[in-house]
Design a protein around this motif. Sequence first.
Motif, PDB file in Angstrom:
ATOM      1  N   VAL A 162    -104.964 -84.490 -38.481  1.00 50.20           N
ATOM      2  CA  VAL A 162    -103.466 -85.594 -38.921  1.00 50.20           C
ATOM      3  C   VAL A 162    -104.021 -85.630 -40.547  1.00 50.20           C
ATOM      4  O   VAL A 162    -105.705 -86.346 -40.659  1.00 50.20           O
ATOM      5  CB  VAL A 162    -103.540 -86.409 -38.691  1.00 50.20           C
ATOM      6  N   ALA A 269    -109.949 -88.952 -38.300  1.00 50.75           N
ATOM      7  CA  ALA A 269    -108.900 -88.477 -39.409  1.00 50.75           C
ATOM      8  C   ALA A 269    -109.255 -87.920 -40.680  1.00 50.75           C
ATOM      9  O   ALA A 269    -110.070 -89.058 -40.923  1.00 50.75           O
ATOM     10  CB  ALA A 269    -107.932 -89.374 -38.617  1.00 50.75           C
ATOM     11  N   HIS A 294     -99.354 -83.244 -39.995  1.00 52.49           N
ATOM     12  CA  HIS A 294    -101.196 -82.648 -39.969  1.00 52.49           C
ATOM     13  C   HIS A 294    -101.226 -81.172 -40.147  1.00 52.49           C
ATOM     14  O   HIS A 294    -100.035 -80.546 -41.226  1.00 52.49           O
ATOM     15  CB  HIS A 294    -101.241 -82.085 -38.020  1.00 52.49           C
TER      16      HIS A 294
END
Length: 389
Positions: A162, A269, A294
């Motif tokens: 992400v 992330a 993403h």
Amino acid sequence: MLPGGQVLEQTGRVVGVGENVGALKVALVGLGVAAQVVYLPLLAKRRDIFQVSAVCDLDGDHAETLGRELGVRSYDRAMAMLEAGGFDALIVLTPGSHGPLVKAALACGCWVLCEKPLAYSRAELRGIPGDARLMVGYVKQYDPATQRLLSTLGEAGGARAVRRLDATVLHPSEESQLLFARARVSRPASERLAPYLEADNEAIIEALGTVPERLRRLYSQVLLGDVRHELSVMRLLVGSPATVDHVSVWPDDVFPPSVEVSGRLPDPARGRYGLCWHHLPDYPVYRETIAVHHDHGSLELCFPTHYLLNAPTSLTVLSRTGTAERMVAYRDLAEAYERQLVAFHRFVTQDEPPLTGLDGALKDIVTAQRIIRRHAEQTGLPVGGECVE
């Protein structure tokens, strides 16, 4: 066989003749819009696994009316209902903080499904064990579109892939969202409400210290009252925010205001997030979008107002196939609140952990406090309590 034709289950619970032995006996406390428009209709629909046994509201006449229509006992004091018993689980739908009532219900041996927020302060939850029989209702986590997004994101590399999560809410007035509902209003006397309002006040002071009224309301009514939905979906997908870098609240002469929050997503992330929440009383319709960008594409949820049962949330998946851009849309009519109730039943009967229990609810309280602290730092407002610890 017991007197009156009753039987005793292996669990020790008394079951009357003609009852569905597999049905979980539940009581409801708080008979406002959520109870009338969402929970009671769905509990009636799922009478295969639930049986409403008692209802409670501070407005005793209102509780008596609904209790009579449902054919169940009614109360105007939650503690009196807990002491009387006769049910296995409690669904908490009252406004404000739920911490004291949830602790009392757990102490009585009830399984508890509590609508958010669980509490206004961390102090209210001290003494509740991490493995308590407690599920906190974040319905958007149970939305089939959210679950499909979670699965699709996993296939794309999960949280590590992400780069950005964006959430935007356009929130018209509650009245305009509920024009279809025709819900009856609970009107408890002011002297009945006073102790609960005082307890809420003390909890907010514990959380924030002595702060201006606008900051109190921003915390309790906006962040823990509504932005909690977006925080819960973020927490499910990638985890709670690692940082709160910037907070904007405007305009100064309007409440509820617009709120913007941004910061860094938690490891693993590698990206950032942005939350924008706007209260627009005359906006045509509630609209909430959550977009996840993403390494390989984008995923976007678009939620309708949560008061409409079986109104589908749409999920749009954008990806590449060869030299082409592929866009796939999903719309599932399965009702998220019903899925949440089924998950609660599995929690009670099969010990299947809920998506949010005590730990997740505490994380959302901490995030809301961090947002208030950052806003106070940026604007020079006084703040104390838990949020500066």
